[in-house]
Write a protein that holds these residues in place. Structure first.
Motif, PDB file in Angstrom:
ATOM      1  N   ARG A 112      16.206   1.832 -44.702  1.00  0.00           N
ATOM      2  CA  ARG A 112      15.042   2.130 -43.857  1.00  0.00           C
ATOM      3  C   ARG A 112      14.549   3.553 -44.098  1.00  0.00           C
ATOM      4  O   ARG A 112      13.348   3.804 -44.171  1.00  0.00           O
ATOM      5  CB  ARG A 112      15.412   2.008 -42.377  1.00  0.00           C
ATOM      6  N   ARG A 139      12.780   3.830 -47.379  1.00  0.00           N
ATOM      7  CA  ARG A 139      11.463   3.195 -47.359  1.00  0.00           C
ATOM      8  C   ARG A 139      10.386   4.202 -46.929  1.00  0.00           C
ATOM      9  O   ARG A 139       9.323   4.275 -47.503  1.00  0.00           O
ATOM     10  CB  ARG A 139      11.499   2.008 -46.397  1.00  0.00           C
ATOM     11  N   HIS A 140      10.707   4.986 -45.893  1.00  0.00           N
ATOM     12  CA  HIS A 140       9.735   5.971 -45.404  1.00  0.00           C
ATOM     13  C   HIS A 140       9.734   7.253 -46.237  1.00  0.00           C
ATOM     14  O   HIS A 140       8.713   7.895 -46.405  1.00  0.00           O
ATOM     15  CB  HIS A 140      10.033   6.344 -43.946  1.00  0.00           C
ATOM     16  N   LYS A 169       4.850  13.224 -43.137  1.00  0.00           N
ATOM     17  CA  LYS A 169       4.867  12.403 -44.358  1.00  0.00           C
ATOM     18  C   LYS A 169       5.349  13.284 -45.513  1.00  0.00           C
ATOM     19  O   LYS A 169       4.946  14.438 -45.611  1.00  0.00           O
ATOM     20  CB  LYS A 169       3.463  11.879 -44.631  1.00  0.00           C
ATOM     21  N   TYR A 216       4.028   9.798 -38.280  1.00  0.00           N
ATOM     22  CA  TYR A 216       4.134   9.136 -39.584  1.00  0.00           C
ATOM     23  C   TYR A 216       5.102   7.961 -39.497  1.00  0.00           C
ATOM     24  O   TYR A 216       4.831   6.879 -39.993  1.00  0.00           O
ATOM     25  CB  TYR A 216       4.580  10.150 -40.646  1.00  0.00           C
ATOM     26  N   VAL A 217       6.255   8.174 -38.884  1.00  0.00           N
ATOM     27  CA  VAL A 217       7.252   7.107 -38.754  1.00  0.00           C
ATOM     28  C   VAL A 217       7.394   6.714 -37.287  1.00  0.00           C
ATOM     29  O   VAL A 217       7.551   7.578 -36.430  1.00  0.00           O
ATOM     30  CB  VAL A 217       8.644   7.571 -39.261  1.00  0.00           C
TER      31      VAL A 217
END
Lengths: 206, 588
Positions: free
Chosen positions: A121, A124-125, A91, B326-327
């Motif tokens: 996409r 977004r993350h 993250k 996380y993803v």
């Protein structure tokens, strides 16, 4: 159980010059005084297949492969191949993606669809991500083949190495007759990434 | 001291140079190939490509019998080919040091199986070193050559893909000096392995292993890294790195030599811990030996036998912790499998074999990609050279109509490796099959290495080029055809004729690989599609060319488009287009 290693991924399509970019990067990291390990797969997977190079650096590096979910920076040479490796990132990781689509065989055969919203996409993350117009900048530098050095320049802003050291490495690793154009490509990439990075930051505070 | 960032393979080449190796021989194979390629940096080493691994080892042995140090390198399955001389070399021992590098491929990144060649050390009764990074790859190469001479034994150096192809920092040293000059020295009891001599040598082999086992307990390459806690870990090679990262505080016995095991050291180590883990990739090679000593360990009850280890897999096995995802991305994401290059001379042949509904016994090389959609023209692939014998066997059991569809397909380098033996059998035993040799004048898949049919040596010097047509004729093939695979009509016609023939025939498709550097293939201007003529019939897509893109949104049914950066103008697609839509400069 994250240790003090920094983890960089470079992904793309076999033949895009990922190997050279990761060579230059790891050489620079060694000269900067870090322990460095780098890994990529040769052989069968090179024939136009998906390729990913792992570079890890710090005081002491063990595994040369970046554990899932621990990637700090991803430099993608192609959009689909950038998206494919997002699960390796933590993250808050930094993503730099070359704005380029190369259709894989299943898409060319009409058996699969290339997603057209990959930059959205990714954003977004990873809100701080940067889209790099690699080919445009390489052409501006004077040679379309310098896309990998443009992208390396873009990546350099995210790594704690003095600018002078990067130039030293380029002098060492690039043949004399290609040096000027590569130095320009590196600079254009570096500037683009830092400009975008700033824009994102300003946007966030506004 | 000078430092460099080297791959495991580069480090092995450097280690060989520093150890005074005089002769190095190999057949290319991922992940071992770069070892010999890097030997060319060191003029003191005579480095060469052999036609196969058995010859490579025999060349290395010859140098060793002359008193020189030698290194032989191969991928894991290459050791199967070299196993015959290897097992008896273990009996004769050496004069000059000899190291055999086996580069294993856990996870099958570029191989047909993931055999664990540590088993060969036990089977052939030879010591085996296993480096955990590039520095050890260099140091252990030097060490292996010294140990080879000290204990009169050939020595294995085992790497895995993640060691061979990972780069890490090494310290370089100057080469050793003062090694004895090579010479002839007669010693038949040691080197003539007749039963009466070999029986005596076998006794020495067993003694040698016992001595090494005790010796290994005192050597710095088998090291205990003290930590804390009640858990002890025994590991080696790349698995050490994963163990260290997952268990930073643990006490680890790191084995630099995985055979013979330092049993006394292991017994002492094991006695200190309540729980003992053996962390190793693939087979429970160390684990089973420790269990046989009567010591209880945790190993393959937690860790997988199949595939390579990773930090994540080791962590999950030991603690149950799953990676912090996380993803997540969707499974339906388009895959990007490897494919033949634009302009690859193999493409047209597989397109024709597909049309002719051939049953293709395949072989090892880039052309194995002919199995993939849309070419879908390969039905078996086992090992180097297997295509030829497989076709013969099939044709023996099938009725005439089915037997005619059987075609063996093999590359030039693979044919010279072990395919020629099968062709002799085809003729000798009157097979009715057809053999196709895809002659692109290079060992392409491993990254373009020279071979006896390419006309150049490893060092880039011109060499005699094996005449494949004459070679096939000389073993008794009457029908040998030479065809340009860019001529699709001729390719299809000749294949059809030869498949129908009731005696052995060979069709050689000759065109250099697009990627050959010494003799670059001239690229022609990229072709284009005339959108007005393209009917969207998709015939061109059946070539599986990466340069041909499908645009479903254009026209009623979609249209083909040629990527101008990828196309090399090979001219295959105009030959499959019935509407004359593909050619030069249709679209501007």
């Amino acid at each position: 159980m994250k240790n003090n290693t920094t983890n960089i991924l470079i992904s793309g399509v076999g033949g895009q010059g990922i190997l050279l970019a990761s060579e230059i990067l790891s050489e620079a990291l060694m000269l900067a005084g870090f322990d460095v390990k780098k890994n990529e797969i040769h052989g069968m997977s090179q024939r136009g297949g998906s390729v990913v190079s792992h570079i890890r650096f710090g005081a002491k590096v063990y595994s040369s492969i970046i554990p899932e979910g621990e990637g700090d920076v991803l430099l993608g040479f192609e959009l689909l191949e950038t998206y494919r490796y997002l699960p390796l990132l933590r993250k808050g990781a930094k993503v730099l993606a070359n704005d380029l689509k190369i259709f894989p065989a299943p898409v060319n055969l009409g058996k699969a669809v290339y997603p057209n919203d990959i930059p959205e996409r990714i954003a977004r993350h990873f809100p701080g991500s940067t889209l790099v117009p690699g080919l445009d900048l390489a052409l501006e530098a004077g040679d379309p083949r310098t896309v990998n050095v443009v992208l390396l320049g873009a990546l350099s802003g995210s790594i704690d190495i003095e600018p002078g050291l990067w130039l030293e490495i380029l002098h060492k690793m690039v043949p004399e007759r290609f040096l000027a154009v590569n130095l320009k490509a590196f600079e254009l990439g570096r500037r683009t990434a830092s400009a975008t990075g700033q824009a994102v930051q300003e946007g966030a505070t506004a | 001291m000078e430092r460099a960032i080297l791959s495991g393979n580069e480090a092995i080449a450097r280690g060989a140079y520093e150890a005074g190796v005089k002769v190095a021989s190999a057949y290319p194979g991922t992940p071992s190939t770069e070892i010999l390629e890097n030997m060319t940096r060191y003029p003191s080493i005579d480095a060469s490509w052999a036609p196969n691994e058995k010859v490579a080892l025999e060349v290395g042995m010859g140098a060793c019998f002359g008193g020189a140090r030698s290194l032989v390198a191969m991928k894991h399955v290459g050791v199967n080919v070299a196993a015959d001389p290897l097992f008896t070399l273990s009996y004769t021992g050496v004069r000059g040091g000899l190291v055999l590098v086996t580069a294993d491929d856990p996870e099958l990144h570029s191989s047909q199986n993931e055999q664990d060649n540590r088993n060969y050390a036990k089977f052939a009764k030879m010591p085996m070193f296993e480096p955990a990074d590039s520095q050890e790859a260099l140091t252990f190469t030097r060490l292996a050559l010294e140990v080879s001479e000290q204990f009169d034994t050939p020595v294995f150096l085992r790497t895995t893909t993640r060691i061979s192809h990972s780069k890490s920092i090494v310290t370089l040293s100057d080469p050793v000096t003062g090694l004895p000059a090579p010479s002839l020295e007669k010693n038949p009891p040691k080197f003539v392995m007749l039963p009466s001599n070999a029986r005596k040598r076998h006794v020495l082999v067993e003694e040698r292993l016992r001595k090494m086992e005790e010796w290994a307990c005192e050597q710095p390459f088998n090291v205990v890294e003290e930590g804390s806690g009640a858990v002890g870990v025994i590991t080696s090679g790349v698995s050490y790195q994963y163990a260290r990262e997952v268990l930073p505080e643990a006490t680890i016995l790191k084995l630099g030599m995985v055979y013979p095991l330092p049993k006394r050291l292991i017994r002492e180590f094991a006695a200190r811990f309540e729980t003992l883990y053996v962390i190793e990739e693939l087979d429970p090679f160390i684990e089973e030996q420790i269990r046989a000593m009567g010591i209880e360990v945790r190993g393959k009850d937690l860790l997988p036998i199949c595939g390579e280890l990773t930090v994540g897999r080791v962590r999950q096995a030991l603690s149950g912790e799953t990676p912090p995802v996380y993803v997540e991305i969707e499974d339906s994401l388009p895959q990007r499998p490897p494919s033949m290059c634009p302009g690859c001379p193999h493409r047209g042949v597989f397109h024709a074999l597909n049309r002719l509904k051939a049953f293709v016994t395949g072989d090892i090389g880039c052309y194995t990609l002919g199995f993939m959609e849309p070419l879908s023209a390969m039905d078996t692939c086992i090992c180097m050279g297997a295509s030829v014998g497989n076709a013969t066997g099939l044709s023996k059991v099938l009725d005439e109509e089915q037997a005619r569809r059987v075609v063996a397909v093999i590359g030039d380098s693979t044919f010279l490796h072990t395919g020629i033996n099968g062709l002799m059998d085809m003729v000798y035993n009157q097979s009715t099959s057809t053999l196709v040799i895809l002659d692109n004048r290079i060992t392409a898949m491993t990254g373009r290495q020279e071979h006896p049919g390419s006309g150049y040596t490893l060092g880039g010097e011109e060499a005699f080029r094996v005449d494949l047509e004459q070679l096939c004729r000389s073993v008794g093939v009457e029908h040998v055809q030479l065809v340009d695979p860019y001529d699709l009509d001729l390719t299809r016609r000749i294949l059809k004729e030869e498949m129908a023939r009731s005696t052995v025939s060979v069709v050689i498709f000759r065109r250099p690989c697009m990627l050959v550097k010494r003799d670059p293939v001239k690229r022609l201007p990229a072709l284009t599609v005339d959108a007005a003529r393209c009917t969207g019939c998709r015939a061109c897509l059946q070539l599986g060319c990466p340069a041909i893109e499908w645009r479903p949104e254009e026209g009623d049914k979609g249209k083909a488009h040629i990527n101008q950066l990828l196309c090399v103008g090979c001219g295959l697609c105009p030959q499959v287009c019935r509407f004359d839509a593909m050619g030069e400069c249709h679209e501007k």
